[in-house]
Design a protein around this motif. Structure first.
Motif, PDB file in Angstrom:
ATOM      1  N   PHE A 169      23.584   5.302  -7.732  1.00 39.68           N
ATOM      2  CA  PHE A 169      22.811   4.203  -8.241  1.00 39.68           C
ATOM      3  C   PHE A 169      21.305   4.658  -8.696  1.00 39.68           C
ATOM      4  O   PHE A 169      20.803   5.647  -8.234  1.00 39.68           O
ATOM      5  CB  PHE A 169      22.567   3.105  -7.492  1.00 39.68           C
ATOM      6  CG  PHE A 169      23.911   2.207  -7.203  1.00 39.68           C
ATOM      7  CD1 PHE A 169      25.285   2.715  -7.667  1.00 39.68           C
ATOM      8  CD2 PHE A 169      23.798   0.958  -6.265  1.00 39.68           C
ATOM      9  CE1 PHE A 169      26.306   1.897  -7.459  1.00 39.68           C
ATOM     10  CE2 PHE A 169      25.230   0.529  -6.243  1.00 39.68           C
ATOM     11  CZ  PHE A 169      26.388   0.837  -6.742  1.00 39.68           C
ATOM     12  N   ILE A 170      20.725   3.937  -9.544  1.00 40.80           N
ATOM     13  CA  ILE A 170      19.570   4.014  -9.906  1.00 40.80           C
ATOM     14  C   ILE A 170      18.829   3.272  -8.903  1.00 40.80           C
ATOM     15  O   ILE A 170      18.560   2.160  -8.449  1.00 40.80           O
ATOM     16  CB  ILE A 170      18.995   3.280 -11.278  1.00 40.80           C
ATOM     17  CG1 ILE A 170      19.636   3.763 -12.324  1.00 40.80           C
ATOM     18  CG2 ILE A 170      17.449   3.540 -11.511  1.00 40.80           C
ATOM     19  CD1 ILE A 170      19.655   3.054 -13.480  1.00 40.80           C
ATOM     20  N   ASN A 171      17.738   4.195  -8.118  1.00 42.82           N
ATOM     21  CA  ASN A 171      16.853   3.694  -6.871  1.00 42.82           C
ATOM     22  C   ASN A 171      15.389   3.682  -7.234  1.00 42.82           C
ATOM     23  O   ASN A 171      15.142   4.643  -7.787  1.00 42.82           O
ATOM     24  CB  ASN A 171      16.915   4.699  -5.571  1.00 42.82           C
ATOM     25  CG  ASN A 171      18.656   4.312  -5.146  1.00 42.82           C
ATOM     26  OD1 ASN A 171      19.061   3.260  -5.001  1.00 42.82           O
ATOM     27  ND2 ASN A 171      19.316   5.503  -4.916  1.00 42.82           N
ATOM     28  N   LEU A 172      14.982   2.668  -6.910  1.00 36.71           N
ATOM     29  CA  LEU A 172      13.479   2.420  -7.538  1.00 36.71           C
ATOM     30  C   LEU A 172      12.700   2.132  -6.035  1.00 36.71           C
ATOM     31  O   LEU A 172      12.814   1.608  -5.172  1.00 36.71           O
ATOM     32  CB  LEU A 172      13.036   1.169  -8.311  1.00 36.71           C
ATOM     33  CG  LEU A 172      14.032   1.336  -9.566  1.00 36.71           C
ATOM     34  CD1 LEU A 172      15.256   0.442  -9.581  1.00 36.71           C
ATOM     35  CD2 LEU A 172      13.162   0.869 -10.761  1.00 36.71           C
ATOM     36  N   PHE A 173      11.484   2.949  -6.297  1.00 38.14           N
ATOM     37  CA  PHE A 173      10.637   2.909  -5.302  1.00 38.14           C
ATOM     38  C   PHE A 173       9.240   2.450  -5.862  1.00 38.14           C
ATOM     39  O   PHE A 173       9.042   2.853  -6.979  1.00 38.14           O
ATOM     40  CB  PHE A 173      10.365   4.336  -4.499  1.00 38.14           C
ATOM     41  CG  PHE A 173      11.463   4.789  -4.221  1.00 38.14           C
ATOM     42  CD1 PHE A 173      12.208   4.543  -2.884  1.00 38.14           C
ATOM     43  CD2 PHE A 173      12.367   5.615  -5.136  1.00 38.14           C
ATOM     44  CE1 PHE A 173      13.387   4.876  -2.502  1.00 38.14           C
ATOM     45  CE2 PHE A 173      13.611   6.050  -4.466  1.00 38.14           C
ATOM     46  CZ  PHE A 173      14.067   5.596  -3.408  1.00 38.14           C
ATOM     47  N   GLN A 174       8.225   1.662  -4.982  1.00 39.59           N
ATOM     48  CA  GLN A 174       7.057   1.124  -5.702  1.00 39.59           C
ATOM     49  C   GLN A 174       5.939   1.775  -4.797  1.00 39.59           C
ATOM     50  O   GLN A 174       5.998   1.730  -3.558  1.00 39.59           O
ATOM     51  CB  GLN A 174       7.051  -0.321  -5.460  1.00 39.59           C
ATOM     52  CG  GLN A 174       5.796  -1.016  -6.333  1.00 39.59           C
ATOM     53  CD  GLN A 174       5.880  -2.160  -6.610  1.00 39.59           C
ATOM     54  OE1 GLN A 174       6.803  -2.819  -7.660  1.00 39.59           O
ATOM     55  NE2 GLN A 174       5.431  -3.113  -5.773  1.00 39.59           N
ATOM     56  N   LEU A 175       4.914   2.399  -5.781  1.00 37.33           N
ATOM     57  CA  LEU A 175       3.528   3.005  -5.112  1.00 37.33           C
ATOM     58  C   LEU A 175       2.741   1.798  -4.941  1.00 37.33           C
ATOM     59  O   LEU A 175       1.991   1.647  -3.908  1.00 37.33           O
ATOM     60  CB  LEU A 175       3.120   3.974  -6.013  1.00 37.33           C
ATOM     61  CG  LEU A 175       4.066   5.093  -6.232  1.00 37.33           C
ATOM     62  CD1 LEU A 175       3.589   5.965  -7.289  1.00 37.33           C
ATOM     63  CD2 LEU A 175       4.041   5.871  -4.871  1.00 37.33           C
ATOM     64  N   SER A 176       2.523   0.843  -5.999  1.00 40.40           N
ATOM     65  CA  SER A 176       1.688  -0.211  -6.021  1.00 40.40           C
ATOM     66  C   SER A 176       2.333  -1.038  -7.127  1.00 40.40           C
ATOM     67  O   SER A 176       3.034  -0.631  -7.966  1.00 40.40           O
ATOM     68  CB  SER A 176       0.273  -0.107  -6.103  1.00 40.40           C
ATOM     69  OG  SER A 176      -0.192   0.311  -7.232  1.00 40.40           O
ATOM     70  N   GLU A 177       1.937  -2.248  -7.360  1.00 36.98           N
ATOM     71  CA  GLU A 177       2.452  -3.221  -8.128  1.00 36.98           C
ATOM     72  C   GLU A 177       2.447  -2.334  -9.733  1.00 36.98           C
ATOM     73  O   GLU A 177       1.456  -2.130 -10.339  1.00 36.98           O
ATOM     74  CB  GLU A 177       1.596  -4.631  -8.131  1.00 36.98           C
ATOM     75  CG  GLU A 177       2.223  -5.752  -8.947  1.00 36.98           C
ATOM     76  CD  GLU A 177       3.197  -6.250  -8.343  1.00 36.98           C
ATOM     77  OE1 GLU A 177       3.192  -6.579  -7.255  1.00 36.98           O
ATOM     78  OE2 GLU A 177       4.368  -6.607  -9.117  1.00 36.98           O
ATOM     79  N   GLY A 178       3.552  -2.368 -10.139  1.00 39.06           N
ATOM     80  CA  GLY A 178       3.709  -1.840 -11.655  1.00 39.06           C
ATOM     81  C   GLY A 178       3.924  -0.644 -11.680  1.00 39.06           C
ATOM     82  O   GLY A 178       4.003   0.110 -12.633  1.00 39.06           O
ATOM     83  N   TYR A 179       3.930   0.469 -10.374  1.00 34.44           N
ATOM     84  CA  TYR A 179       3.710   1.668 -10.485  1.00 34.44           C
ATOM     85  C   TYR A 179       5.134   2.212  -9.888  1.00 34.44           C
ATOM     86  O   TYR A 179       5.082   2.100  -8.515  1.00 34.44           O
ATOM     87  CB  TYR A 179       2.636   2.312 -10.196  1.00 34.44           C
ATOM     88  CG  TYR A 179       1.237   2.104 -10.774  1.00 34.44           C
ATOM     89  CD1 TYR A 179       1.076   2.710 -12.064  1.00 34.44           C
ATOM     90  CD2 TYR A 179       0.466   1.082 -10.630  1.00 34.44           C
ATOM     91  CE1 TYR A 179      -0.135   2.868 -12.549  1.00 34.44           C
ATOM     92  CE2 TYR A 179      -0.564   0.938 -11.150  1.00 34.44           C
ATOM     93  CZ  TYR A 179      -0.828   1.661 -12.226  1.00 34.44           C
ATOM     94  OH  TYR A 179      -1.996   1.315 -13.257  1.00 34.44           O
ATOM     95  N   ARG A 180       5.985   2.467 -10.349  1.00 32.42           N
ATOM     96  CA  ARG A 180       7.376   2.881  -9.775  1.00 32.42           C
ATOM     97  C   ARG A 180       7.608   4.462  -9.991  1.00 32.42           C
ATOM     98  O   ARG A 180       7.555   5.260 -10.932  1.00 32.42           O
ATOM     99  CB  ARG A 180       8.469   2.127 -10.006  1.00 32.42           C
ATOM    100  CG  ARG A 180       8.031   0.541  -9.714  1.00 32.42           C
ATOM    101  CD  ARG A 180       9.340  -0.251 -10.370  1.00 32.42           C
ATOM    102  NE  ARG A 180       9.342  -0.325 -11.987  1.00 32.42           N
ATOM    103  CZ  ARG A 180       8.763  -0.860 -12.807  1.00 32.42           C
ATOM    104  NH1 ARG A 180       7.857  -1.848 -12.196  1.00 32.42           N
ATOM    105  NH2 ARG A 180       8.673  -0.830 -13.846  1.00 32.42           N
ATOM    106  N   HIS A 225       1.996   8.166   0.156  1.00 33.31           N
ATOM    107  CA  HIS A 225       2.856   7.877   1.420  1.00 33.31           C
ATOM    108  C   HIS A 225       3.147   6.462   1.759  1.00 33.31           C
ATOM    109  O   HIS A 225       4.195   5.999   2.493  1.00 33.31           O
ATOM    110  CB  HIS A 225       1.633   8.227   2.564  1.00 33.31           C
ATOM    111  CG  HIS A 225       2.345   8.373   3.980  1.00 33.31           C
ATOM    112  ND1 HIS A 225       3.603   8.775   4.044  1.00 33.31           N
ATOM    113  CD2 HIS A 225       1.983   7.577   4.911  1.00 33.31           C
ATOM    114  CE1 HIS A 225       3.956   8.529   5.576  1.00 33.31           C
ATOM    115  NE2 HIS A 225       3.164   7.846   6.269  1.00 33.31           N
ATOM    116  N   LEU A 226       2.464   5.620   0.699  1.00 35.39           N
ATOM    117  CA  LEU A 226       3.095   4.229   0.886  1.00 35.39           C
ATOM    118  C   LEU A 226       4.014   3.790   0.103  1.00 35.39           C
ATOM    119  O   LEU A 226       4.406   2.278   0.003  1.00 35.39           O
ATOM    120  CB  LEU A 226       1.473   3.196   0.357  1.00 35.39           C
ATOM    121  CG  LEU A 226       0.332   3.519   1.456  1.00 35.39           C
ATOM    122  CD1 LEU A 226      -0.729   2.570   0.799  1.00 35.39           C
ATOM    123  CD2 LEU A 226       0.758   3.095   2.907  1.00 35.39           C
ATOM    124  N   ALA A 227       4.572   4.659  -0.510  1.00 41.81           N
ATOM    125  CA  ALA A 227       5.893   4.408  -1.444  1.00 41.81           C
ATOM    126  C   ALA A 227       7.006   3.719  -0.681  1.00 41.81           C
ATOM    127  O   ALA A 227       6.980   4.060   0.450  1.00 41.81           O
ATOM    128  CB  ALA A 227       6.217   5.458  -2.253  1.00 41.81           C
TER     129      ALA A 227
END
Ligand code: GTP
Ligand code: MG
Length: 208
Positions: free
Chosen positions: A64-75, A7-9
């Motif tokens: 586009f390529i869309n990026l979402f982060q869960l926590s540092e280094g995990y996408r 949920h924090l992504a």
């Protein structure tokens, strides 16, 4: 219980091609599939957010390529859809090139979700995507999406068919039923992401 609070992504970047992506470190898991297969909806369902990834009834929404982060280094990565036949040929080619370049070159890519509408799976481009993933040595989970559109028996028949076709690659490819609408398969999807994020990987051998 998941290792992440999905949920924090949160959104971190949108890139028109691989040269515009953030540093190639950490672990990425990407969602690919034909236009309108339900990639962005699956990301929203997995993260339990309504509008994290943009969805649309019109195919070709994610360009586009869309990026979402869960926590540092995990996408989590939302890739442009391929195979939207109403788009000009140059646009179709460009999207396919973006996706294959990403697959072949992105070292942090450790797992691939290939989404196919359960009513119409394994189109030519889906099969090409499976072959590209195998050549690049990337583990795959096929999500048969929009399972709410078929009755249970038909879903199982489609599941068996796709499993049968991909059986020779069963060490690298798994298949499951999914519906963002009816929340089917979300726990299993999160388990698979947990597993990929948690695994220790060697640098993959890319055959170009
Ligand atoms: N019935 C049903 N409709 C769904 C489901 N998942 C997605 N849809 C619908 O399918 C359409 C396309 O969904 P998106 O998530 O935008 O698909 P996409 O694969 O990201 O599409 P592009 O970005 O264009 O490649 C939208 O109208 C969604 O509401 C599902 O599980 N069930
Ligand atoms: Mg999309």
């Amino acid at each position: 219980m998941s290792i992440f609070n999905y949920h924090l992504a949160h959104f971190i970047a949108s890139a028109p091609g691989i040269h515009h992506l953030p540093a190639d470190t950490g672990i990425e898991i990407a969602f690919v599939g034909r236009s309108n297969a339900g990639k962005s909806s699956a990301i929203n369902a997995c993260t339990n957010q309504k509008n994290l990834a943009r969805t649309s009834k019109m195919p070709g929404c994610t360009q586009f390529i869309n990026l979402f982060q869960l926590s540092e280094g995990y996408r989590i990565v939302d890739l442009p859809g391929y195979g939207y036949s109403n788009a000009p040929v140059v646009v179709q080619r460009k999207r396919k090139t973006i996706v294959t370049n990403y697959l072949k070159n992105r070292q942090s890519l450790k797992g691939l979700l290939i989404l196919m509408d359960i009513r119409n799976p394994l189109k030519d481009l889906d099969q090409q995507m499976i072959m590209s993933a195998i050549e690049c040595n990337i583990a795959v989970l096929v999500l048969l999406t929009k399972a709410d559109k078929l009755n249970y028996q038909k879903c199982i028949t489609q599941l068996h068919t796709v499993r049968q076709v991909t059986k020779i690659f069963s060490n690298i490819i798994q298949v499951q039923i999914f519906s963002a609408e009816k929340k089917i398969g979300i726990d299993k999807l999160r388990q698979q992401l947990d597993y990929w994020y948690n695994s220790v990987f060697t640098v993959r051998q890319v055959k170009l």
